[in-house]
Design a protein around this motif. Structure first.
Motif, mmCIF file in Angstrom:
data_model
loop_
_atom_site.group_PDB
_atom_site.id
_atom_site.type_symbol
_atom_site.label_atom_id
_atom_site.label_comp_id
_atom_site.label_asym_id
_atom_site.label_seq_id
_atom_site.Cartn_x
_atom_site.Cartn_y
_atom_site.Cartn_z
ATOM 1 N N MET A 2 96.790 30.910 -20.934
ATOM 2 C CA MET A 2 96.671 30.915 -22.381
ATOM 3 C C MET A 2 96.667 32.348 -22.891
ATOM 4 S SD MET A 2 93.810 28.001 -23.147
ATOM 5 C CE MET A 2 92.601 28.917 -22.205
ATOM 6 N N ALA A 3 97.317 32.576 -24.027
ATOM 7 C CA ALA A 3 97.313 33.899 -24.633
ATOM 8 C C ALA A 3 95.915 34.279 -25.084
ATOM 9 C CB ALA A 3 98.289 33.934 -25.806
ATOM 10 N N ASN A 4 95.135 33.302 -25.485
ATOM 11 C CA ASN A 4 93.775 33.534 -25.947
ATOM 12 C C ASN A 4 92.873 32.499 -25.313
ATOM 13 O OD1 ASN A 4 91.422 34.111 -27.248
ATOM 14 N ND2 ASN A 4 92.144 33.604 -29.300
ATOM 15 N N LEU A 5 91.792 32.964 -24.690
ATOM 16 C CA LEU A 5 90.895 32.052 -23.989
ATOM 17 C C LEU A 5 90.270 31.042 -24.933
ATOM 18 C CD1 LEU A 5 89.502 31.341 -21.302
ATOM 19 C CD2 LEU A 5 87.723 32.994 -21.876
ATOM 20 N N PHE A 6 90.033 31.439 -26.185
ATOM 21 C CA PHE A 6 89.381 30.568 -27.142
ATOM 22 C C PHE A 6 90.366 29.664 -27.886
ATOM 23 C CE2 PHE A 6 86.307 33.902 -26.493
ATOM 24 C CZ PHE A 6 85.096 33.238 -26.489
ATOM 25 N N SER A 7 91.643 29.705 -27.491
ATOM 26 C CA SER A 7 92.625 28.849 -28.158
ATOM 27 C C SER A 7 92.388 27.380 -27.866
ATOM 28 C CB SER A 7 94.039 29.236 -27.739
ATOM 29 O OG SER A 7 94.210 29.066 -26.340
ATOM 30 N N THR A 8 91.622 27.090 -26.811
ATOM 31 C CA THR A 8 91.300 25.693 -26.522
ATOM 32 C C THR A 8 90.393 25.093 -27.590
ATOM 33 O OG1 THR A 8 90.407 24.212 -24.831
ATOM 34 C CG2 THR A 8 89.284 26.303 -25.145
ATOM 35 N N PHE A 9 89.725 25.958 -28.382
ATOM 36 C CA PHE A 9 88.858 25.493 -29.454
ATOM 37 C C PHE A 9 89.503 25.645 -30.824
ATOM 38 C CE2 PHE A 9 86.146 27.207 -26.036
ATOM 39 C CZ PHE A 9 85.498 26.043 -25.670
ATOM 40 N N ASP A 10 90.811 25.933 -30.852
ATOM 41 C CA ASP A 10 91.507 26.143 -32.118
ATOM 42 C C ASP A 10 91.863 24.787 -32.728
ATOM 43 O OD1 ASP A 10 92.883 27.076 -34.256
ATOM 44 O OD2 ASP A 10 94.560 27.922 -33.126
ATOM 45 N N PRO A 11 91.356 24.473 -33.925
ATOM 46 C CA PRO A 11 91.633 23.152 -34.508
ATOM 47 C C PRO A 11 93.026 23.020 -35.100
ATOM 48 C CG PRO A 11 90.283 24.442 -36.000
ATOM 49 C CD PRO A 11 90.433 25.261 -34.748
ATOM 50 N N SER A 12 93.765 24.118 -35.248
ATOM 51 C CA SER A 12 95.081 24.044 -35.881
ATOM 52 C C SER A 12 96.090 23.412 -34.938
ATOM 53 C CB SER A 12 95.558 25.439 -36.284
ATOM 54 O OG SER A 12 95.712 26.258 -35.141
ATOM 55 N N THR A 13 97.136 22.823 -35.503
ATOM 56 C CA THR A 13 98.195 22.187 -34.731
ATOM 57 C C THR A 13 99.524 22.850 -35.050
ATOM 58 O OG1 THR A 13 98.606 20.568 -36.462
ATOM 59 C CG2 THR A 13 96.973 19.987 -34.801
ATOM 60 N N ASN A 14 100.599 22.320 -34.473
ATOM 61 C CA ASN A 14 101.921 22.878 -34.730
ATOM 62 C C ASN A 14 102.351 22.720 -36.181
ATOM 63 O OD1 ASN A 14 102.190 23.601 -32.053
ATOM 64 N ND2 ASN A 14 103.069 21.623 -31.476
ATOM 65 N N PHE A 15 101.734 21.770 -36.900
ATOM 66 C CA PHE A 15 102.086 21.540 -38.299
ATOM 67 C C PHE A 15 101.221 22.374 -39.245
ATOM 68 C CE2 PHE A 15 103.012 17.668 -35.913
ATOM 69 C CZ PHE A 15 104.364 17.526 -36.178
ATOM 70 N N ASN A 16 100.455 23.316 -38.653
ATOM 71 C CA ASN A 16 99.608 24.217 -39.433
ATOM 72 C C ASN A 16 98.599 23.441 -40.287
ATOM 73 O OD1 ASN A 16 98.674 26.727 -40.198
ATOM 74 N ND2 ASN A 16 100.073 26.896 -41.936
ATOM 75 N N THR A 17 98.099 22.357 -39.730
ATOM 76 C CA THR A 17 97.068 21.562 -40.383
ATOM 77 C C THR A 17 95.908 21.380 -39.416
ATOM 78 O OG1 THR A 17 98.124 19.502 -39.648
ATOM 79 C CG2 THR A 17 98.741 20.348 -41.822
ATOM 80 N N SER A 18 94.910 20.635 -39.822
ATOM 81 C CA SER A 18 93.735 20.406 -38.981
ATOM 82 C C SER A 18 93.667 18.953 -38.541
ATOM 83 C CB SER A 18 92.460 20.807 -39.732
ATOM 84 O OG SER A 18 92.473 22.174 -40.045
ATOM 85 N N LEU A 19 94.773 18.440 -38.030
ATOM 86 C CA LEU A 19 94.802 17.039 -37.620
ATOM 87 C C LEU A 19 93.874 16.767 -36.442
ATOM 88 C CD1 LEU A 19 98.647 16.314 -37.850
ATOM 89 C CD2 LEU A 19 96.862 15.665 -39.470
ATOM 90 N N ASN A 20 93.533 17.812 -35.684
ATOM 91 C CA ASN A 20 92.644 17.603 -34.543
ATOM 92 C C ASN A 20 91.260 17.134 -34.972
ATOM 93 O OD1 ASN A 20 94.237 18.138 -32.285
ATOM 94 N ND2 ASN A 20 94.055 20.347 -32.570
ATOM 95 N N TRP A 21 90.864 17.434 -36.203
ATOM 96 C CA TRP A 21 89.554 16.995 -36.681
ATOM 97 C C TRP A 21 89.491 15.481 -36.823
ATOM 98 C CZ3 TRP A 21 85.485 19.970 -36.550
ATOM 99 C CH2 TRP A 21 85.639 21.367 -36.639
ATOM 100 N N LEU A 22 90.646 14.809 -36.795
ATOM 101 C CA LEU A 22 90.653 13.349 -36.890
ATOM 102 C C LEU A 22 90.014 12.695 -35.671
ATOM 103 C CD1 LEU A 22 94.227 12.695 -38.367
ATOM 104 C CD2 LEU A 22 92.040 12.649 -39.568
ATOM 105 N N SER A 23 89.810 13.457 -34.590
ATOM 106 C CA SER A 23 89.158 12.890 -33.409
ATOM 107 C C SER A 23 87.726 12.456 -33.699
ATOM 108 C CB SER A 23 89.161 13.906 -32.259
ATOM 109 O OG SER A 23 88.442 15.073 -32.627
ATOM 110 N N ILE A 24 87.145 12.992 -34.800
ATOM 111 C CA ILE A 24 85.786 12.566 -35.178
ATOM 112 C C ILE A 24 85.754 11.070 -35.480
ATOM 113 C CG2 ILE A 24 83.925 12.911 -36.848
ATOM 114 C CD1 ILE A 24 84.956 15.692 -37.322
ATOM 115 N N PHE A 25 86.858 10.548 -36.010
ATOM 116 C CA PHE A 25 86.886 9.160 -36.474
ATOM 117 C C PHE A 25 87.376 8.188 -35.405
ATOM 118 C CE2 PHE A 25 87.690 11.955 -40.121
ATOM 119 C CZ PHE A 25 86.573 11.659 -40.890
#
Length: 224
Positions: A2-25
Motif C-alpha cells: 500500500m502507498a499509505n499504511l492508513f489507507s485501509t481506514f480510508d472511507p473514500s471509494t473510487n467514486f469519490n464518495t463515502s459508500l463504505n459507511w453503508l456497512s453500518i446498516f
C-alpha cells in the motif's frame, strides 16, 4: 504494497464518495430476519447474551423503575460489536475505527446524561464534584479535576474504541504485507501468528463493545 499504511481506514471509494459507511446498516439486513424465523441456536445465543446484559445493566443503573433503559445499552452493544466484527472480514470497511462514528455515539449519550442530571438532580450533581471528607483547602482543585474528568468522558469513550480497532488492524496489515518477502518456513509461522492475532481481534471486538456500553451505563447511573 500500500502507498499509505492508513489507507485501509480510508472511507473514500473510487467514486469519490463515502459508500463504505453503508456497512453500518448491514446489520439491518442480517439481524432482523433472525426474529422472524424458527428458533435456532443463533437465536438462543442472542437471547442468552441479551439476558445477561440486561441483568448486568440493570444492576449498574441502580434504579427500581428502570422502564426498559437497558434496551438502549443493549442496542449500543449490539451495534458496536456487529461493526467491530464486520471489520475483521476482508474488503469490509471498519466503521468503528473512525472517531467520526465513535464520537457520534458517545457525545449525544454524555450530553443527554448531563442535561438530565443538571435539570433534575442539580444538588446531586454539585455534590458529585466534591469527594466526601476532602480537606477544604483542596476543594477548588478537586472540583476542577472532577469537572475536567467529566468533560473528557465522551472523548475517552470514542478514542478508546477507535484506538483499539486501529491498533489490531494495523498490526495484522503490517504482518500480512511482509508475507511475500519471507521463505516458506517463516511464512508458516507468520500464518499461525496471523490466526492468533485474528482470534485476539475477535475477542477485542466483543470486549470493546462491552466496555463502551458498560461505561455508558456507569455514566448514566451517576446522575440518579
Amino acid at each position: 504494497m500500500m502507498a499509505n499504511l492508513f489507507s485501509t481506514f480510508d472511507p473514500s471509494t473510487n467514486f469519490n464518495t463515502s459508500l463504505n459507511w453503508l456497512s453500518i446498516f448491514l446489520g439491518l439486513i442480517i439481524i432482523p430476519p433472525m426474529f422472524w424465523l424458527f428458533p435456532s441456536r443463533l437465536n438462543f445465543m442472542w437471547i442468552k447474551i441479551f439476558s445477561l446484559l440486561h441483568n448486568e445493566f440493570k444492576n449498574l443503573i441502580k434504579m427500581k423503575n428502570y422502564k426498559g433503559s437497558t434496551l438502549l445499552f443493549i442496542s449500543l452493544f449490539s451495534l458496536i460489536m456487529f461493526n467491530n466484527s464486520l471489520g475483521l472480514f476482508p474488503y469490509i470497511f471498519t466503521c468503528t475505527s473512525h472517531i467520526n462514528l465513535t464520537f457520534t455515539l458517545s457525545l449525544p449519550l454524555w450530553l443527554t446524561f448531563m442535561m438530565f442530571g443538571w435539570m433534575k438532580n442539580t444538588t446531586h450533581m454539585f455534590a458529585h464534584l466534591v469527594p466526601q471528607g476532602a480537606p477544604s483547602i483542596l476543594l477548588p482543585f478537586l472540583v476542577l479535576i472532577e469537572t475536567t474528568s467529566n468533560i473528557i468522558r465522551p472523548g475517552t469513550l470514542a478514542i478508546r474504541l477507535t484506538a483499539n480497532m486501529i491498533a489490531g488492524h494495523l498490526l495484522i496489515t503490517l504482518l500480512s504485507n511482509s508475507g511475500s518477502f519471507l521463505n516458506l518456513y517463516i511464512l508458516n509461522i507468520l500464518i499461525i501468528v496471523q490466526i492468533l492475532l485474528f482470534t485476539l481481534e475477535s475477542a477485542v471486538a466483543m470486549i470493546q463493545s462491552y466496555v463502551f456500553s458498560i461505561l455508558a451505563t456507569l455514566y448514566s447511573s451517576e446522575i440518579n
